[in-house]
Design a protein around this motif. Structure first.
Motif, PDB file in Angstrom:
ATOM      1  N   MET A  86      31.355  37.403  46.227  1.00  0.00           N
ATOM      2  CA  MET A  86      31.173  38.837  46.480  1.00  0.00           C
ATOM      3  C   MET A  86      32.517  39.551  46.586  1.00  0.00           C
ATOM      4  N   GLU A  87      33.403  38.911  47.301  1.00  0.00           N
ATOM      5  CA  GLU A  87      34.729  39.478  47.522  1.00  0.00           C
ATOM      6  C   GLU A  87      35.456  39.670  46.198  1.00  0.00           C
ATOM      7  N   LEU A 102      34.076  39.964  43.251  1.00  0.00           N
ATOM      8  CA  LEU A 102      33.428  41.000  42.450  1.00  0.00           C
ATOM      9  C   LEU A 102      33.837  42.389  42.917  1.00  0.00           C
ATOM     10  N   GLU A 103      34.015  42.509  44.230  1.00  0.00           N
ATOM     11  CA  GLU A 103      34.476  43.769  44.803  1.00  0.00           C
ATOM     12  C   GLU A 103      35.879  44.101  44.264  1.00  0.00           C
TER      13      GLU A 103
END
Lengths: 596, 332
Positions: free
Chosen positions: B262-263, B265-266
């Motif tokens: 997630m990190e 992708l952010e």
């Protein structure tokens, strides 16, 4: 079991019939059951799909109502940025936990308001988002997006379904057009659909009817990865209903139901092989049952046929024994009623045969005895002596003519008596014999009587037992004429009456009393050597014995109703009638040829 | 009366036959149930390198999807964090004690693989390797991305981003993981083919000593770095964050990462890194269990299944087909 034996026939017939009946019932039951199973499966699938559709529709309806409420609340408020509006909206959102976020976006893509207050992405471009586009294109129509990852917010990537619609809001005293966005967590729809099971392998998926995009599928990730495929095109052709899909490696039954106003279709997939498994199980069961019943029926029919056939075979064995001459065999009385009766009858029959054979032995003995006696009487030495004595006397008196007559008659008498030893002779001969006898006796008794022959021509060809008239004539002379003072008359008649030959000897002598008459024929058969009281009074010719001998012989030859019949009255005379069946002489040659 | 006795016997026979029929009836039902149970009570031991992280979560989700479909009971085990080869082997042997029907495993190096193959071979278990590059024999099916090829693809993308000219640094996790070594080999091979490209260093960057960012920082300070190829998620995150801090984001220093979080992708959306090379861990997990079941059934399974990789950048990140791979579909 031999071919065509009763046991074989019954066994086979019963088995074949039962097998056919069981088979028919099985086939009918199988068809009925499998049909029912299929119908049930179909109905079950339809019900489940309908239920899912109903739940989803209800859920979406609920969401659009909340959307309406939010829409109203925002439209009526003085300013979108009012704190009061925020708290109102927070309350509404708080009711439904699955609402992820709410936003009002200006038509230029700028976010005017967002709840909850999660940080938005910095370089956010909403303009290309589908929900935004569809809201702009049809501002008065509530649009539902496909499930997607909402990427408006920082570090938050939730799967949502977006509800969007054009909205007019007041901001800082100005009225602006924008889009109201409501993001609903997709998890709820996921849950509603994923819990559905159709059989062991069956499932439900949801597809968007406009583009054929997958909204929900239990194996969606595998489908996107290309590891699975779903025949969506076919399902899209149906609004509702069921059809068979044979395109994949497995035969499937597809049930479709459309959810109104959102444009989604709920598609139920159940696997035909699960129904077939049920069918196969049923089939196996029925087949086993059939085999078992068949074994049972064969065993039963074998047993039943054995119960029936066994006593019959026993009976047959007994009959074989009888055939071989063992008349003392007795069959056991058992088996079914009919066979039991048959056995009883058989036993009775064998007993009767035994009895009859016994009787034949007795009769044959008697016949021989009587024949012997008759033979004896033929050559009655007493008679011969008397006759020869008379002849001698007549010679002394020079009555030559009479001597000739007497000797001639005597010779004829003996010729006929002998008649080659046959027991049967033509009636004509018998009458001739009687005539010769009467001639001799008449000479002996010096015309003490007259005699008369009254013979029907038709009776002459018949056969007659040998020497049946002589004892009667003798009896008439000795007991009727001789003791009488008057000159007697002896009449010999012969005629045919109802196919019977009737011979009658009547005299007008003394006659007999009833007692004498009775004694004449009923004297004990065994005691023939013993003269009856009646005959002992008369001359020692044993005539009583002779009469009875005639009677017995006739009875032996012709049976019960035939024989002698006496009519006698004291001082009036005696009439004796003999009756026996008419039989022409030529038949005799073969008919009686074998008789000894 | 013997007839009566016969009838009596007949009745007895009837009763016996009916009893037999009932018995048989119950037997067939029993049989049907037995056969249903027969191949559906499969125990499969799933051995993973580790349990945390998006990648392994997806693998587990894929395995669970397959276990549901094939009615398999899964027993998942992994050493805590990224264990040493000894720890991995220990965990594997422990899992085998429970006599699974098959073993699906992901192992870091040949030593561990050989150990598992030996243990599984003794027990004559079907073995399926996922996310494991190896030449070791005795494995029924190997399902993995061709890491060498993936390394080449990432390197070529870097070449494209740098227009064929520049110096590239490699960040590894310093372990002797086969996959990592293959990727590195692939990258080096592809970059060597490009005359304009230079590899300026391969730095181990381990999460355990939390020095990743300082490794990146000193790397950037030492020389001109045009691109960074991060072979694992931790290194990629550290590199992107360091670059962001130093204001080199937005493509001044290009970063290509392997695998996603997630990190990451952010950071990708912030353009702090440019490309993420992703596998499809869900499919890997699913196929691992599926092939194990097929092997158990005696069906033929492909000995090698090559999985695809995808290059994700800020533009195609939210494409529907990529959403499914990058963002866990089922949220817990």
């Amino acid at each position: 079991m031999r071919k065509r034996s009763i046991q074989f026939l019954i066994s086979v017939a019963l088995s074949v019939f039962s097998a056919a009946a069981i088979m028919m019932v099985s086939v009918l039951l199988y068809n009925k059951f499998s049909q029912t199973a299929e119908t049930n499966a179909l109905r079950n699938t339809q019900q489940v799909v309908d239920q899912v559709s109903y739940n989803l529709e209800d859920y979406i309806q609920g969401m659009s109502e909340i959307y309406g409420v939010i829409h109203d609340t925002i439209s009526r408020s003085g300013d979108v940025n009012e704190e009061e509006l925020r708290s109102q909206l927070n309350t509404i959102i708080g009711i439904r936990g699955e609402i992820v976020s709410l936003a009002v976006i200006g038509h230029d893509g700028e976010v005017m308001m967002s709840i909850p207050g999660v940080a938005l992405k910095e370089n956010l471009s909403l303009y290309n988002q589908r929900w935004f586009q569809s809201a702009l294109q049809t501002p008065n129509h509530l649009s539902y997006s496909l499930p997607h990852v909402q990427n408006m917010y920082k570090m938050q990537y939730k799967w949502v379904v977006s509800l969007s619609k054009g909205i007019t809001v007041a901001r800082s005293g100005k009225t602006e057009h924008g889009v109201l966005l409501l993001d609903v967590n997709f998890n709820k729809i996921n849950q509603l659909s994923s819990r559905v099971v159709l059989g062991k392998k069956g499932y439900v998926y949801i597809v968007d009817e406009s583009a054929g995009n997958m909204v929900y599928h239990p194996q969606q990730q595998l489908i996107y990865a290309g590891l699975k495929s779903e025949n969506v095109e076919q399902a899209l052709k149906y609004t509702f209903g069921s059809f068979h899909d044979e395109s994949g490696d497995e035969d499937k039954m597809i049930t479709v139901q459309t959810i109104g106003n959102i444009g989604w279709k709920v598609v139920g997939v159940s696997f035909t092989d699960e129904i077939i498994t049920t069918k196969r199980e049923l089939n196996d069961y029925l087949l086993n049952l059939l085999l078992l019943l068949l074994v049972f029926v064969i065993a039963m029919s074998w047993l039943i046929s054995r119960i029936i056939a066994h006593p019959i075979r026993q009976l047959e064995k007994s009959m074989k024994n009888v055939e071989r001459g063992d008349f003392h065999t007795m069959t056991a009385i058992q088996g079914p009623l009919e066979v039991e009766r048959l056995s009883t009858r058989f036993n009775l029959m064998v007993a009767r045969i035994r009895e009859l054979m016994q009787q034949i032995v007795v009769e044959q003995e008697a016949k021989r005895k009587y024949e012997f006696e008759a033979l004896q009487s033929q050559i009655n030495p007493h008679f011969l002596y008397n006759t020869l004595n008379t002849v001698v006397r007549m010679v002394g008196m020079n009555r030559n003519e009479e001597v000739v007559t007497t000797i001639t008659s005597l010779s004829k008498l003996f010729r006929i008596s002998l008649s080659k030893g046959k027991p049967m002779i033509p009636l004509a001969s018998e009458l001739e014999h009687a005539r010769n006898y009467l001639i001799i006796q008449n000479i002996r008794f010096k015309n003490k009587f007259d005699y008369l022959f009254d013979v029907e021509e038709a009776a002459l060809p018949s056969l007659s037992l040998k020497l049946i008239l002589q004892p009667l004539l003798e009896n008439a002379i000795m007991h009727g004429i001789e003791p009488s003072v008057d000159k007697g008359l002896i009449t010999v008649r012969a005629w045919i009456e109802a196919g019977q030959v009737c011979l009658q000897v009547s005299d007008n002598g003394l006659g007999m009393s009833g007692e004498q008459l009775a004694a004449l024929l009923t004297a004990e058969a065994g005691g023939t050597t013993k003269p009856s009281p009646a005959s002992s009074v008369a001359s020692g010719a044993g005539s009583g014995v002779g009469v009875r001998n005639v009677h017995e012989r006739i009875r032996l030859f012709y049976g019960e109703p035939y024989g002698l019949q006496f009519e006698s009255e004291l001082e009036e005379g005696t009439t004796v009638t003999i009756r026996f069946p008419f039989k022409p002489a030529d038949v005799e040659a073969e008919g009686r040829g074998g008789e000894g | 009366m013997s007839v009566n006795r016969r009838l009596g016997r007949l009745a007895m026979l009837c009763i016996a036959a009916i009893a037999a029929a009932l018995l048989l009836g119950s037997c067939t039902m029993q049989r049907a149930e037995d056969s249903a149970i027969q191949r559906e009570n499969i125990d499969i031991s799933l051995l993973l390198k580790r349990l945390d992280g998006d990648y392994w979560n997806s693998v587990v989700m894929g395995a669970e999807a397959a276990s549901k479909e094939f009615n398999v009971t899964l027993h998942i085990s992994a050493p805590e964090k990224l264990g040493s080869p000894e720890q991995q082997l220990e965990t594997a042997k422990l899992a085998m004690v429970h006599h699974p029907d098959a073993v699906v495993f992901a192992a870091g190096n040949d030593e561990v693989i050989a150990g598992i193959v030996q243990a599984g071979g003794t027990a004559r278990l079907p073995l399926v390797a996922i996310d494991t590059e190896t030449n070791t024999g005795g494995i029924n099916s190997i399902i993995t991305v061709d890491h060498h090829q993936a390394g080449r693809a990432a390197a070529l993308k870097m070449v494209e981003l740098l227009a064929g000219k520049g110096s590239v640094a490699l960040l590894t996790d310093g372990s002797d993981d086969n996959n990592q070594k293959s990727r590195e080999a692939g990258i080096r091979e592809a970059l060597a083919e490009e005359s304009g490209m230079t590899v300026i260093g391969s730095e181990p960057c381990m999460e355990r000593n939390k020095n990743c960012r300082s490794v990146v920082s000193s790397l950037l300070n030492k020389q001109q770095v045009d691109g960074i190829l991060a072979l694992n998620v931790q290194a990629a995150v550290a590199a992107a964050l360091e670059i962001k801090k130093q204001g080199l984001g937005g493509g001044k220093v290009k970063i290509i990462a392997f695998d996603s979080s997630m990190e990451l992708l952010e950071l990708l959306q912030e353009d702090q890194l440019q490309v993420v090379l992703v596998q499809n861990p869900f499919s890997i997990g699913y196929l691992g269990i599926k092939n194990a079941v097929l092997a158990l059934r005696g069906e033929e399974v492909p000995s090698h299944v090559a999985m695809e990789t995808k290059l994700i950048n800020g533009a195609n990140l939210f494409w529907p087909e990529n959403q499914r791979v990058l963002f866990p579909f089922i949220q817990k």
